[in-house]
Design an enzyme around this catalytic site. Structure first.
Site, PDB file in Angstrom:
ATOM      1  N   PRO A   9      42.660  48.450  45.751  1.00  0.00           N
ATOM      2  CA  PRO A   9      41.804  49.627  45.601  1.00  0.00           C
ATOM      3  C   PRO A   9      40.436  49.486  46.243  1.00  0.00           C
ATOM      4  O   PRO A   9      39.817  48.425  46.204  1.00  0.00           O
ATOM      5  CB  PRO A   9      41.685  49.778  44.079  1.00  0.00           C
ATOM      6  CG  PRO A   9      42.075  48.470  43.506  1.00  0.00           C
ATOM      7  CD  PRO A   9      43.069  47.882  44.463  1.00  0.00           C
ATOM      8  N   ASN A  10      40.021  50.592  46.829  1.00  0.00           N
ATOM      9  CA  ASN A  10      38.693  50.772  47.449  1.00  0.00           C
ATOM     10  C   ASN A  10      38.530  50.044  48.777  1.00  0.00           C
ATOM     11  O   ASN A  10      37.521  50.221  49.454  1.00  0.00           O
ATOM     12  CB  ASN A  10      37.564  50.365  46.471  1.00  0.00           C
ATOM     13  CG  ASN A  10      37.622  51.169  45.189  1.00  0.00           C
ATOM     14  OD1 ASN A  10      37.628  52.394  45.238  1.00  0.00           O
ATOM     15  ND2 ASN A  10      37.715  50.502  44.052  1.00  0.00           N
ATOM     16  N   ARG A  17      31.804  51.136  52.518  1.00  0.00           N
ATOM     17  CA  ARG A  17      31.606  50.752  51.129  1.00  0.00           C
ATOM     18  C   ARG A  17      30.625  49.570  51.028  1.00  0.00           C
ATOM     19  O   ARG A  17      30.908  48.494  51.575  1.00  0.00           O
ATOM     20  CB  ARG A  17      32.960  50.331  50.552  1.00  0.00           C
ATOM     21  CG  ARG A  17      32.905  49.724  49.198  1.00  0.00           C
ATOM     22  CD  ARG A  17      34.220  49.038  48.840  1.00  0.00           C
ATOM     23  NE  ARG A  17      34.168  48.570  47.472  1.00  0.00           N
ATOM     24  CZ  ARG A  17      35.014  47.703  46.945  1.00  0.00           C
ATOM     25  NH1 ARG A  17      36.005  47.233  47.667  1.00  0.00           N
ATOM     26  NH2 ARG A  17      34.892  47.324  45.700  1.00  0.00           N
ATOM     27  N   TYR A  22      30.203  43.978  51.814  1.00  0.00           N
ATOM     28  CA  TYR A  22      31.490  43.923  52.515  1.00  0.00           C
ATOM     29  C   TYR A  22      31.386  44.070  54.034  1.00  0.00           C
ATOM     30  O   TYR A  22      32.402  44.016  54.732  1.00  0.00           O
ATOM     31  CB  TYR A  22      32.431  44.997  51.938  1.00  0.00           C
ATOM     32  CG  TYR A  22      32.704  44.805  50.468  1.00  0.00           C
ATOM     33  CD1 TYR A  22      33.448  43.720  50.020  1.00  0.00           C
ATOM     34  CD2 TYR A  22      32.199  45.693  49.517  1.00  0.00           C
ATOM     35  CE1 TYR A  22      33.687  43.526  48.667  1.00  0.00           C
ATOM     36  CE2 TYR A  22      32.432  45.511  48.154  1.00  0.00           C
ATOM     37  CZ  TYR A  22      33.175  44.422  47.744  1.00  0.00           C
ATOM     38  OH  TYR A  22      33.409  44.220  46.409  1.00  0.00           O
ATOM     39  N   ASN A  73      44.540  40.906  49.082  1.00  0.00           N
ATOM     40  CA  ASN A  73      43.240  41.187  48.469  1.00  0.00           C
ATOM     41  C   ASN A  73      43.498  42.296  47.457  1.00  0.00           C
ATOM     42  O   ASN A  73      43.617  43.474  47.823  1.00  0.00           O
ATOM     43  CB  ASN A  73      42.205  41.617  49.511  1.00  0.00           C
ATOM     44  CG  ASN A  73      40.824  41.774  48.891  1.00  0.00           C
ATOM     45  OD1 ASN A  73      40.675  41.826  47.675  1.00  0.00           O
ATOM     46  ND2 ASN A  73      39.807  41.877  49.731  1.00  0.00           N
ATOM     47  N   ALA A  76      39.675  44.938  42.699  1.00  0.00           N
ATOM     48  CA  ALA A  76      39.337  44.771  41.281  1.00  0.00           C
ATOM     49  C   ALA A  76      40.550  44.445  40.413  1.00  0.00           C
ATOM     50  O   ALA A  76      40.398  43.880  39.318  1.00  0.00           O
ATOM     51  CB  ALA A  76      38.628  46.016  40.769  1.00  0.00           C
ATOM     52  N   GLU A  97      45.655  34.545  47.970  1.00  0.00           N
ATOM     53  CA  GLU A  97      44.651  35.465  47.417  1.00  0.00           C
ATOM     54  C   GLU A  97      43.406  35.438  48.302  1.00  0.00           C
ATOM     55  O   GLU A  97      42.909  34.355  48.629  1.00  0.00           O
ATOM     56  CB  GLU A  97      44.290  35.021  45.996  1.00  0.00           C
ATOM     57  CG  GLU A  97      43.175  35.831  45.369  1.00  0.00           C
ATOM     58  CD  GLU A  97      42.782  35.324  43.970  1.00  0.00           C
ATOM     59  OE1 GLU A  97      43.529  34.511  43.372  1.00  0.00           O
ATOM     60  OE2 GLU A  97      41.710  35.742  43.500  1.00  0.00           O
ATOM     61  N   HIS A  99      39.450  37.199  49.149  1.00  0.00           N
ATOM     62  CA  HIS A  99      38.305  38.071  48.856  1.00  0.00           C
ATOM     63  C   HIS A  99      37.325  38.010  50.005  1.00  0.00           C
ATOM     64  O   HIS A  99      37.050  36.925  50.537  1.00  0.00           O
ATOM     65  CB  HIS A  99      37.620  37.661  47.546  1.00  0.00           C
ATOM     66  CG  HIS A  99      38.560  37.722  46.399  1.00  0.00           C
ATOM     67  ND1 HIS A  99      38.989  38.906  45.858  1.00  0.00           N
ATOM     68  CD2 HIS A  99      39.219  36.739  45.742  1.00  0.00           C
ATOM     69  CE1 HIS A  99      39.860  38.648  44.898  1.00  0.00           C
ATOM     70  NE2 HIS A  99      40.025  37.341  44.808  1.00  0.00           N
ATOM     71  N   ARG A 106      28.959  36.374  42.320  1.00  0.00           N
ATOM     72  CA  ARG A 106      28.690  37.747  41.884  1.00  0.00           C
ATOM     73  C   ARG A 106      28.754  37.830  40.344  1.00  0.00           C
ATOM     74  O   ARG A 106      28.619  36.826  39.663  1.00  0.00           O
ATOM     75  CB  ARG A 106      29.673  38.707  42.573  1.00  0.00           C
ATOM     76  CG  ARG A 106      29.523  38.670  44.106  1.00  0.00           C
ATOM     77  CD  ARG A 106      30.476  39.625  44.796  1.00  0.00           C
ATOM     78  NE  ARG A 106      30.189  41.021  44.447  1.00  0.00           N
ATOM     79  CZ  ARG A 106      30.996  42.047  44.721  1.00  0.00           C
ATOM     80  NH1 ARG A 106      32.132  41.824  45.379  1.00  0.00           N
ATOM     81  NH2 ARG A 106      30.669  43.266  44.374  1.00  0.00           N
ATOM     82  N   ARG A 110      33.684  39.063  37.743  1.00  0.00           N
ATOM     83  CA  ARG A 110      34.474  38.791  38.955  1.00  0.00           C
ATOM     84  C   ARG A 110      34.844  37.313  39.097  1.00  0.00           C
ATOM     85  O   ARG A 110      35.528  36.923  40.041  1.00  0.00           O
ATOM     86  CB  ARG A 110      33.699  39.235  40.208  1.00  0.00           C
ATOM     87  CG  ARG A 110      33.438  40.713  40.253  1.00  0.00           C
ATOM     88  CD  ARG A 110      32.763  41.117  41.560  1.00  0.00           C
ATOM     89  NE  ARG A 110      32.042  42.361  41.383  1.00  0.00           N
ATOM     90  CZ  ARG A 110      32.571  43.581  41.513  1.00  0.00           C
ATOM     91  NH1 ARG A 110      33.837  43.729  41.848  1.00  0.00           N
ATOM     92  NH2 ARG A 110      31.840  44.663  41.314  1.00  0.00           N
TER      93      ARG A 110
HETATM   94  C1  DQA Z   1      36.932  41.904  46.439  1.00  0.00           C
HETATM   95  C2  DQA Z   1      36.128  41.402  45.244  1.00  0.00           C
HETATM   96  C3  DQA Z   1      36.491  42.176  43.989  1.00  0.00           C
HETATM   97  O1  DQA Z   1      35.733  41.717  42.889  1.00  0.00           O
HETATM   98  C4  DQA Z   1      36.197  43.651  44.200  1.00  0.00           C
HETATM   99  O2  DQA Z   1      36.598  44.383  43.062  1.00  0.00           O
HETATM  100  C5  DQA Z   1      36.801  44.202  45.433  1.00  0.00           C
HETATM  101  C6  DQA Z   1      36.774  43.398  46.638  1.00  0.00           C
HETATM  102  C7  DQA Z   1      36.503  41.204  47.756  1.00  0.00           C
HETATM  103  O3  DQA Z   1      37.249  41.311  48.706  1.00  0.00           O
HETATM  104  O4  DQA Z   1      35.421  40.610  47.815  1.00  0.00           O
HETATM  105  O5  DQA Z   1      37.254  45.341  45.471  1.00  0.00           O
HETATM  106  O6  DQA Z   1      38.299  41.585  46.229  1.00  0.00           O
END
Ligand code: DQA
Length: 141
Positions: A9-10, A17, A22, A73, A76, A97, A99, A106, A110
Site C-alpha cells: 500500500p501507498n 509521497r 522516499y 515491500n 505498512a 523483505e 524497505h 523511524r 515501524r
Molecule cells: C516502507 C516502510 C513502512 O513503514 C511504510 O509503512 C511504507 C514504506 C519503506 O519502504 O520504507 O509504506 O515499507
C-alpha cells in the site's frame, strides 16, 4: 533469473509521497533501471493497496519454480499483517523483505516486522537501491 517485485500500500505514490523519506523517483523509473541493469533476466512488478491481493499474488507465484524469488515491500502491512506472514511461510519461493527507508531509524511502530521471521532476509534504508540489493541477494542463492 525471474524475479517478482511486489509493492504494498501507498507505494504506487512513490515520487510524490513524502519525498524527504522516499525520494523523488517513481517506481516506473526504478523498474526500468532494474530491467536495464538485469537485461538478461525477467523483472516482473506487481503493486496493490489491498492485503488480500498481495496474498493472492504470493499464492499464485509462490509455488512456481520458474521464479528465482520474490522481493516484497509490504509497506505498512509489514508491521501488521499476520496473514501476509502466513502466506510467505506457506509458499516455496524465497522472499526478501525490502524497505526504502530505514524503518529502525523511524517511529517505534515501524521497528517491528510481522514478516521478517519468514523471509530469507531483510534489506532496509538504501532508498530505491534496496530493490536492487534484494535482487542481488536472490541471485546469490
Ligand atoms: C516502507 C516502510 C513502512 O513503514 C511504510 O509503512 C511504507 C514504506 C519503506 O519502504 O520504507 O509504506 O515499507
Amino acid at each position: 533469473m525471474r524475479i517478482l517485485i511486489i509493492n504494498g500500500p501507498n507505494l504506487n505514490l512513490l515520487g510524490r509521497r513524502e519525498p524527504g523519506i522516499y525520494g523523488n523517483e517513481t517506481m516506473d523509473v526504478c523498474i526500468q533501471k532494474l530491467r536495464d541493469c538485469y537485461a538478461n533476466d525477467q523483472i516482473e512488478y506487481f503493486q496493490s493497496n489491498h492485503e488480500g491481493a498481495i496474498i493472492d499474488k504470493l499464492h499464485e507465484v509462490g509455488f512456481d519454480e520458474q521464479y528465482t524469488g520474490i522481493v516484497l515491500n509490504a509497506g505498512a502491512y509489514t508491521h501488521t499483517s499476520l496473514a501476509i506472514a502466513d502466506a510467505i511461510a506457506a509458499i516455496k519461493l524465497p522472499v526478501v523483505e525490502v524497505h526504502i527507508s530505514n524503518v529502525h531509524a523511524r517511529e517505534t511502530v515501524r521497528h517491528h516486522s510481522m514478516i521478517s521471521g519468514v523471509c530469507k532476509g531483510v534489506i532496509a534504508g538504501f532508498g530505491l537501491d534496496s530493490y536492487r540489493l534484494a535482487i542481488e541477494a536472490l541471485s546469490a542463492k
